[in-house]
Design an enzyme around this catalytic site. Structure first.
Site, PDB file in Angstrom:
ATOM      1  N   GLN A 115     -85.861 -45.234  26.247  1.00  0.00           N
ATOM      2  CA  GLN A 115     -86.646 -45.506  27.454  1.00  0.00           C
ATOM      3  C   GLN A 115     -87.821 -44.536  27.561  1.00  0.00           C
ATOM      4  O   GLN A 115     -87.665 -43.326  27.418  1.00  0.00           O
ATOM      5  CB  GLN A 115     -85.748 -45.393  28.688  1.00  0.00           C
ATOM      6  CG  GLN A 115     -86.385 -45.909  29.964  1.00  0.00           C
ATOM      7  CD  GLN A 115     -85.437 -45.812  31.148  1.00  0.00           C
ATOM      8  OE1 GLN A 115     -85.229 -44.736  31.689  1.00  0.00           O
ATOM      9  NE2 GLN A 115     -84.859 -46.939  31.545  1.00  0.00           N
ATOM     10  N   TYR A 163     -91.078 -44.578  39.882  1.00  0.00           N
ATOM     11  CA  TYR A 163     -91.858 -43.739  38.984  1.00  0.00           C
ATOM     12  C   TYR A 163     -93.280 -44.312  38.820  1.00  0.00           C
ATOM     13  O   TYR A 163     -93.677 -45.228  39.523  1.00  0.00           O
ATOM     14  CB  TYR A 163     -91.133 -43.568  37.656  1.00  0.00           C
ATOM     15  CG  TYR A 163     -89.800 -42.866  37.814  1.00  0.00           C
ATOM     16  CD1 TYR A 163     -89.731 -41.641  38.484  1.00  0.00           C
ATOM     17  CD2 TYR A 163     -88.619 -43.435  37.354  1.00  0.00           C
ATOM     18  CE1 TYR A 163     -88.517 -40.992  38.657  1.00  0.00           C
ATOM     19  CE2 TYR A 163     -87.399 -42.782  37.535  1.00  0.00           C
ATOM     20  CZ  TYR A 163     -87.352 -41.573  38.185  1.00  0.00           C
ATOM     21  OH  TYR A 163     -86.148 -40.945  38.366  1.00  0.00           O
TER      22      TYR A 163
END
Length: 275
Positions: free
Chosen positions: A20, A101
């Site tokens: 990720q 995020y």
């Protein structure tokens, strides 16, 4: 590279591994960065949240707004990170566009007040996510690129606003044309939106329902709403998860107090069933 030891072990056991890629954006604290750096974000708006530091929980400060030139540098950083992941032996990467995020900050009304081509309209707020995705695909290939979103998620002070679902309809429709490996969706309960995304997205879809018990693991697979079931912390807490699932348990319960703390506790010390 240290990650080669991990990817090699995964491959030796017949597994596949996607790494990720994420940029925290404003969800950061100077105390947790080299040189005490100020967080950066689409706009200079604090998330109104706290973050763990070596000195305990602290309020996250107001970030600095990224310039257009800096945005392009961040896009290049995602590209470089993707290349490094493949070099380390990963089978692909997952772009983290969820959980409040940086990518989700660009998508959200309360975090993105920009007046340029990266803010305002639905198309502008989706621009950064699309540019990052295309850069990663150009670097490593669409078949090695997945992406994760969390529509209507409010983690880390995010409020996507009235146009939030419209942003995802546009964004996922655009990304669906790129023949990516998969879309990983954090699902918070809006079933009509999930059905729309299922129709828009033509590649494999992972649906991660918040708080879903193990006995409902295959529900979305059975009803055609997903192609892959996500396991998450259950795999972390049960190193022999597949065997336990085949035998219908018992399962170790995940300990949330040990998540993100570093060290072996809560990471590599959960027992196997025969222990």
């Amino acid at each position: 590279m240290a990650w080669k030891k991990v990817t090699s072990r995964v491959h030796n056991e017949g597994g596949r591994i996607f790494i990720q890629l994420m940029h925290a954006g404003r969800v950061s604290h100077p105390d947790n960065t080299p040189h005490h750096r100020q967080p950066v974000a689409p706009s200079a708006i604090a998330p109104g949240a706290e973050m763990f530091t070596a000195e305990g929980m602290k309020d996250i400060p107001t970030p600095r707004e990224l310039s257009k030139e800096e945005i392009q540098e961040v896009v290049k950083e995602f590209r470089s990170a993707a290349a490094a992941a493949i070099k380390a032996g990963a089978d692909g990467v997952e772009i983290h566009g969820a959980n409040g995020y940086l990518i989700q900050q660009f998508l959200s009304e309360n975090a993105n007040h920009r007046k340029d081509e990266y803010g305002g309209t639905v198309e502008n707020r989706a621009r950064f996510a699309i540019e990052v995705t295309k850069a990663v695909i150009e670097e490593i290939g669409a078949e090695k690129t997945g992406i994760r979103f969390s529509p209507e998620g409010t983690l880390n002070g995010i409020v996507e606003g009235d146009s939030g679902n419209e942003v995802y309809r546009y964004l996922i429709g655009e990304l669906s044309n790129l023949s990516m490996a998969y879309l990983h969706l954090m699902h918070f309960g809006n079933e009509p939106l999930l059905k729309e995304i299922r129709q828009l997205w033509t590649q494999p879809l992972i649906v991660n329902r918040m708080g879903r018990p193990l006995d409902q693991l295959s529900v979305d697979l059975d009803n055609g709403m997903a192609d892959i079931a996500s396991v998450g912390v259950w795999a972390l807490a049960n190193p022999d998860f597949i065997e336990r699932l085949e035998e219908n348990g018992p399962f170790n319960e995940p300990d949330p107090t040990t998540l993100y703390t570093g060290g072996a506790k809560g990471y590599t010390d959960y027992p196997f069933k025969n222990e």
